[in-house]
Design an enzyme around this catalytic site. Structure first.
Site, PDB file in Angstrom:
ATOM      1  N   HIS A  15       0.852  -1.194   0.000  1.00 12.87           N
ATOM      2  CA  HIS A  15       0.000   0.000   0.000  1.00 12.87           C
ATOM      3  C   HIS A  15       0.884   1.239   0.000  1.00 12.87           C
ATOM      4  O   HIS A  15       1.941   1.258   0.635  1.00 12.87           O
ATOM      5  CB  HIS A  15      -0.880   0.016   1.253  1.00 12.87           C
TER       6      HIS A  15
ATOM      7  N   HIS B 236      -8.088  -4.712  17.759  1.00 14.94           N
ATOM      8  CA  HIS B 236      -8.910  -5.820  18.241  1.00 14.94           C
ATOM      9  C   HIS B 236      -8.249  -7.181  18.014  1.00 14.94           C
ATOM     10  O   HIS B 236      -8.700  -8.189  18.554  1.00 14.94           O
ATOM     11  CB  HIS B 236     -10.303  -5.791  17.591  1.00 14.94           C
TER      12      HIS B 236
ATOM     13  N   GLY C 290     -16.963  10.721  -1.503  1.00 14.33           N
ATOM     14  CA  GLY C 290     -16.067  10.248  -2.548  1.00 14.33           C
ATOM     15  C   GLY C 290     -16.675   9.118  -3.355  1.00 14.33           C
ATOM     16  O   GLY C 290     -17.762   8.615  -3.056  1.00 14.33           O
TER      17      GLY C 290
END
Length: 304
Positions: free
Chosen positions: A104, A176, A263
């Site tokens: 990414h 989590h 968006g």
């Protein structure tokens, strides 16, 4: 002072360069492009590559949008005015090979100009980063990746890499699950000019981060693309993809910003993998490569 129009044009060029590099890397698949306009102002170029020789699904998106921020985003950004301009390039690549990592990258610029008579100064900053999510962590690959990012950072300011590496460790953390999304990288936000760095310096740093993507990922793909793999390794890939999806839907600030500012949904959610699996109460076998990978999904590892 560098203009927002110049920033957007340079980001578009970086999008072009990265798309060309990824098509060459894959050797089969080509990007499909959609030009879109945002209701409220601006638009972008969504480019998606699918079903390639090694790139199963990926997006390299450019946007330049403007308009008025909703109250929720004004509170999140801790600003009072609502006119804004934002531009950037955002990339997520999901390979079809479990030994090739997810990657990414995002580079972005944001500004809120002051209005006539407004006592507040204009708000403007750069943000971005690049991080790696291997399905299987190979330590040599992790060191190569982080060393490359450190080289980019050190060219501009000596504390960029340690500061932005820690920021990435803290940001790309799935609370989590009590694990990092991958092996991190660098992440920074609200980077502004100061006594040592001009706006031009920061913009050049932003572009250097963007241009580090293709050579780093090309090397990592080529190191691993021809290795054989098993069905169990593919299953583990799908399990790791589920964690990636969880982070992007629960914690990712870019996803939240895109949704809150109306968006384009397909562009915002292009980061999600094409196939993922949520295995109930998964635990790897003792001494396995899967167990080793999970043991390395933690903050503070000094890869460089």
């Amino acid at each position: 002072m560098i203009s927002k129009e110049q920033i957007a044009e340079d980001y578009k060029q970086i999008q072009d360069e990265i798309c060309a590099a990824l098509e060459k890397l894959d050797g089969v698949a080509k990007f499909e492009e959609e030009i879109w306009e945002r209701e409220g102002g601006g638009g972008g170029r969504t480019r998606v590559i699918q079903n390639g020789k090694v790139l199963e699904k990926g997006g390299v998106n450019f946007s330049a949008v403007h308009g008025h921020l909703p109250d929720t985003m004004k509170r999140a950004l801790q600003v009072e005015q609502d006119d804004f301009f934002a531009t950037g390039v955002s990339i997520v690549i999901h390979p079809n090979h479990p030994l090739v990592p997810i990657i990414h990258m995002n580079i972005r610029y944001f500004e809120m100009p002051s209005t006539m008579g407004d006592s507040q100064k204009p708000v403007r900053w750069f943000g971005g980063g690049i991080d790696l999510t291997p399905h299987y962590v190979f330590e040599d690959d992790a060191r190569f990746f982080h060393s490359g990012l450190k080289t980019v950072c050190d060219k501009y300011y000596e504390d960029f890499y340690p500061r932005f590496k820690k920021w990435a460790d803290d940001y790309f953390f799935i609370k989590h699950r009590n694990e990092t999304r991958g092996i991190g990288g660098i992440f920074y936000d609200r980077l502004t000019a100061n006594d040592e760095l001009s706006w031009e310096d920061i913009f050049e740093f932003s572009k250097s981060v963007g241009r580090s993507f293709a050579p780093l990922y090309t090397e990592l793909v080529n190191r691993n693309r021809d290795k054989s793999f098993t069905e169990d390794q593919q299953l583990f890939q799908y399990q790791r993809r589920s964690r990636y999806a969880e982070f992007n839907l629960v914690y990712d600030a870019g996803t939240k910003f895109g949704l809150e500012t109306n968006g384009r949904i397909e562009s915002i959610l292009m980061s999600l993998p094409p196939t993922a699996k949520w295995l109930y109460d998964y635990h790897p076998a003792g001494g396995s490569e899967e167990e080793k990978t999970l043991s390395l999904l933690k903050k503070g590892i000094n890869w460089a």
